[in-house]
Design a protein around this motif. Structure first.
Motif, PDB file in Angstrom:
ATOM      1  N   LEU A   1       3.053   5.701  -7.190  1.00 12.43           N
ATOM      2  CA  LEU A   1       2.031   5.899  -8.223  1.00 12.43           C
ATOM      3  C   LEU A   1       0.912   6.845  -7.812  1.00 12.43           C
ATOM      4  O   LEU A   1       0.032   7.143  -8.625  1.00 12.43           O
ATOM      5  CB  LEU A   1       1.407   4.538  -8.609  1.00 12.43           C
ATOM      6  N   GLY A   2       0.946   7.285  -6.566  1.00 14.01           N
ATOM      7  CA  GLY A   2      -0.174   8.096  -6.086  1.00 14.01           C
ATOM      8  C   GLY A   2      -1.433   7.273  -5.902  1.00 14.01           C
ATOM      9  O   GLY A   2      -2.553   7.799  -5.909  1.00 14.01           O
ATOM     10  N   GLY A   3      -1.265   5.975  -5.727  1.00 12.25           N
ATOM     11  CA  GLY A   3      -2.381   5.044  -5.632  1.00 12.25           C
ATOM     12  C   GLY A   3      -2.721   4.476  -6.997  1.00 12.25           C
ATOM     13  O   GLY A   3      -2.406   5.072  -8.028  1.00 12.25           O
ATOM     14  N   VAL A   4      -3.354   3.331  -7.017  1.00  9.40           N
ATOM     15  CA  VAL A   4      -3.726   2.684  -8.282  1.00  9.40           C
ATOM     16  C   VAL A   4      -5.230   2.792  -8.499  1.00  9.40           C
ATOM     17  O   VAL A   4      -6.011   2.959  -7.562  1.00  9.40           O
ATOM     18  CB  VAL A   4      -3.300   1.205  -8.310  1.00  9.40           C
ATOM     19  N   ASP A   5      -5.626   2.679  -9.752  1.00 14.22           N
ATOM     20  CA  ASP A   5      -7.055   2.725 -10.074  1.00 14.22           C
ATOM     21  C   ASP A   5      -7.771   1.456  -9.638  1.00 14.22           C
ATOM     22  O   ASP A   5      -8.942   1.514  -9.244  1.00 14.22           O
ATOM     23  CB  ASP A   5      -7.235   2.932 -11.583  1.00 14.22           C
ATOM     24  N   TYR A   6      -7.064   0.313  -9.719  1.00 14.74           N
ATOM     25  CA  TYR A   6      -7.680  -0.963  -9.358  1.00 14.74           C
ATOM     26  C   TYR A   6      -6.697  -1.816  -8.577  1.00 14.74           C
ATOM     27  O   TYR A   6      -5.522  -1.912  -8.941  1.00 14.74           O
ATOM     28  CB  TYR A   6      -8.123  -1.730 -10.614  1.00 14.74           C
TER      29      TYR A   6
ATOM     30  N   LEU B   1      -6.375  -3.597   0.720  1.00 15.80           N
ATOM     31  CA  LEU B   1      -6.575  -3.121  -0.648  1.00 15.80           C
ATOM     32  C   LEU B   1      -6.977  -1.652  -0.742  1.00 15.80           C
ATOM     33  O   LEU B   1      -6.434  -0.907  -1.574  1.00 15.80           O
ATOM     34  CB  LEU B   1      -7.604  -3.986  -1.374  1.00 15.80           C
ATOM     35  N   PRO B   2      -7.944  -1.160   0.054  1.00 12.96           N
ATOM     36  CA  PRO B   2      -8.336   0.246  -0.113  1.00 12.96           C
ATOM     37  C   PRO B   2      -7.187   1.229   0.047  1.00 12.96           C
ATOM     38  O   PRO B   2      -7.170   2.275  -0.617  1.00 12.96           O
ATOM     39  CB  PRO B   2      -9.398   0.440   0.979  1.00 12.96           C
ATOM     40  N   ALA B   3      -6.217   0.908   0.893  1.00  9.13           N
ATOM     41  CA  ALA B   3      -5.079   1.813   1.094  1.00  9.13           C
ATOM     42  C   ALA B   3      -4.170   1.872  -0.120  1.00  9.13           C
ATOM     43  O   ALA B   3      -3.339   2.780  -0.235  1.00  9.13           O
ATOM     44  CB  ALA B   3      -4.272   1.386   2.320  1.00  9.13           C
ATOM     45  N   MET B   4      -4.319   0.936  -1.056  1.00 13.50           N
ATOM     46  CA  MET B   4      -3.518   0.953  -2.282  1.00 13.50           C
ATOM     47  C   MET B   4      -4.119   1.873  -3.342  1.00 13.50           C
ATOM     48  O   MET B   4      -3.449   2.201  -4.322  1.00 13.50           O
ATOM     49  CB  MET B   4      -3.411  -0.468  -2.864  1.00 13.50           C
TER      50      MET B   4
ATOM     51  N   ALA C   1       0.832  -1.203   0.000  1.00 13.27           N
ATOM     52  CA  ALA C   1       0.000   0.000   0.000  1.00 13.27           C
ATOM     53  C   ALA C   1       0.868   1.254   0.000  1.00 13.27           C
ATOM     54  O   ALA C   1       0.617   2.203  -0.767  1.00 13.27           O
ATOM     55  CB  ALA C   1      -0.941   0.004   1.197  1.00 13.27           C
ATOM     56  N   ALA C   2       1.902   1.274   0.834  1.00 15.94           N
ATOM     57  CA  ALA C   2       2.790   2.441   0.882  1.00 15.94           C
ATOM     58  C   ALA C   2       3.514   2.619  -0.444  1.00 15.94           C
ATOM     59  O   ALA C   2       3.655   3.745  -0.945  1.00 15.94           O
ATOM     60  CB  ALA C   2       3.796   2.277   2.024  1.00 15.94           C
ATOM     61  N   TRP C   3       3.953   1.507  -1.048  1.00 14.81           N
ATOM     62  CA  TRP C   3       4.645   1.600  -2.334  1.00 14.81           C
ATOM     63  C   TRP C   3       3.727   2.182  -3.399  1.00 14.81           C
ATOM     64  O   TRP C   3       4.134   3.042  -4.182  1.00 14.81           O
ATOM     65  CB  TRP C   3       5.125   0.209  -2.742  1.00 14.81           C
ATOM     66  N   CYS C   4       2.483   1.706  -3.436  1.00 13.62           N
ATOM     67  CA  CYS C   4       1.538   2.206  -4.440  1.00 13.62           C
ATOM     68  C   CYS C   4       1.294   3.706  -4.289  1.00 13.62           C
ATOM     69  O   CYS C   4       1.216   4.438  -5.291  1.00 13.62           O
ATOM     70  CB  CYS C   4       0.209   1.445  -4.342  1.00 13.62           C
ATOM     71  N   GLN C   5       1.195   4.159  -3.053  1.00 12.14           N
ATOM     72  CA  GLN C   5       0.949   5.581  -2.838  1.00 12.14           C
ATOM     73  C   GLN C   5       2.184   6.424  -3.150  1.00 12.14           C
ATOM     74  O   GLN C   5       2.098   7.472  -3.801  1.00 12.14           O
ATOM     75  CB  GLN C   5       0.505   5.826  -1.390  1.00 12.14           C
ATOM     76  N   GLU C   6       3.363   5.952  -2.725  1.00 16.17           N
ATOM     77  CA  GLU C   6       4.586   6.724  -2.931  1.00 16.17           C
ATOM     78  C   GLU C   6       5.019   6.756  -4.388  1.00 16.17           C
ATOM     79  O   GLU C   6       5.472   7.785  -4.896  1.00 16.17           O
ATOM     80  CB  GLU C   6       5.711   6.139  -2.065  1.00 16.17           C
TER      81      GLU C   6
END
Length: 366
Positions: free
Chosen positions: A251-256, A270-273, A244-249
């Motif tokens: 990519l700014g979060g993922v669409d799916y 999952l929601p934190a991603m 989740a932290a990697w996705c936010q840092e």
């Protein structure tokens, strides 16, 4: 009932997994008899063996398979003897409100999930004449079976039986999760947690849909390497990376965010991603009665969604032939999903491989 006994892999709640021999009655009205040529070993079968999904009756296991029609009962019009077919485990009734609305994966009239044929019967008996029931209405870990017409989907003869078997569950579920459930558009980002047969099918579906980037997460280096071959642009070891932290840092979060394991603890992350407005797609099947906890304010405030996904929101008689044609056209390279082919007698070893995350998908051949 046929006097011929065929080998079968049976799970009995009293005695566990065992090799057995079963007889098969002829196909009745609206039914099709099939000679099984290949069957996939899926986590849904393993859930029965481990007790995650309890059963009160002995079951012939196996629910993703392909074969050849050997006989049809009265009233059957969609297939005939000699046709090559893929078995669709969620055989819709074609009459309920959901089926009429084109949502066969939500059929309320099917008896498949009760492990019976539509009339509540079983086509199998063991060597003592006792009833043995077809898992998910199929019972494909044997040489021959009888299924409702809606479970037998005709496919091109040139489709390999091993590929056809996987179209019966894992591929249709995974690709369907992308194109039917989530309806991913080109350029949207995604993370896939769990890259077994279903997860790799999700990755393959994301490539087909034009998603980018596609992040695959697993604990197995072998499976992560396979995910790269299927189209993942990034791979992460879930044991050492806060996904989740990697996705936010990064990519700014993922669409799916797709979960293909069925782990409540993983689903909760999952929601934190997600980016605002993103969707978590629950593809893996959790144990019966499992629950999860989410930050409800975050879901509402950020407009995030949680999407359930049964069978890739697919209608077998429509989606399975479509996927077969895509494979034959070279657009869905499903061959790499088959890790090993074993004889039916080695089903127990195949389950051990599934538990230890070795290989990709094992095919059993009667």
């Amino acid at each position: 009932m046929s006097s011929t006994l065929s080998p079968a892999v049976v799970f009995d709640p009293a005695s566990g997994l065992r090799s057995s021999r079963v007889s098969l009655r002829p196909a009745g009205p609206g039914e099709v008899e099939i000679e099984v040529r290949a069957a996939g070993v899926c986590h849904s079968d393993l859930h029965i063996v481990t007790g995650d999904w309890p059963t009160d009756r002995p079951l012939v296991l196996g629910h993703e398979a392909a074969g050849v029609v050997t006989a049809v009962g009265a009233g059957v019009t969609s297939v005939k003897a000699g046709d090559h077919v893929v078995l669709s485990w969620f055989a819709p009734c074609r009459r309920c409100r959901k089926c009429v609305a084109g949502k066969g994966w939500l059929c309320t009239g099917t008896q498949a999930v009760a492990n019976t044929l539509p009339d509540g019967s079983t086509p199998f008996t063991d060597d003592r004449g006792e009833a043995v029931w077809p898992y998910l209405g199929l019972g494909a870990f044997t040489e021959r079976l009888v299924v409702p017409e809606t479970a037998a989907v005709k496919v091109p003869d040139e489709l390999p039986f091993g590929i056809g078997a996987l179209l019966g569950c894992s591929i249709t579920t995974g690709v369907g999760a992308v194109v039917n459930t989530a309806r991913v558009r080109p350029g949207e980002s995604a993370v896939v947690v769990g890259t077994g047969g279903v997860g790799l099918s999700v990755v393959m579906g994301l490539r087909l849909a034009g998603a980018d980037p596609v992040v695959a997460v697993d604990l197995s280096p072998e499976r992560l390497a396979a995910a790269e071959r299927f189209g993942a642009t990034h791979t992460l070891d879930g044991a050492v990376t806060d996904v989740a932290a990697w996705c936010q840092e990064e990519l700014g979060g993922v669409d799916y965010a797709f979960e293909a394991i069925g782990s409540p603890k993983v689903i909760e992350t999952l929601p934190a991603m997600l980016t605002p407005g993103g969707a978590a797609v629950l593809v893996g099947m959790a144990p019966t009665g499992a629950t999860g906890a989410f930050d409800l304010f975050d879901l509402a405030d950020q407009g995030k969604r949680i999407l359930g996904c049964n069978y890739g929101s697919s209608v077998g008689e429509i989606d399975i032939p479509k996927l077969a044609r895509l494979h034959l056209a070279g657009r869905l390279p499903m061959d790499d999903l088959i890790g090993r082919t074993r004889p039916l007698a080695e089903a127990a070893a195949a389950f051990d491989g599934l538990r230890s995350n070795t290989g990709v998908r094992t095919i059993l051949e009667p």
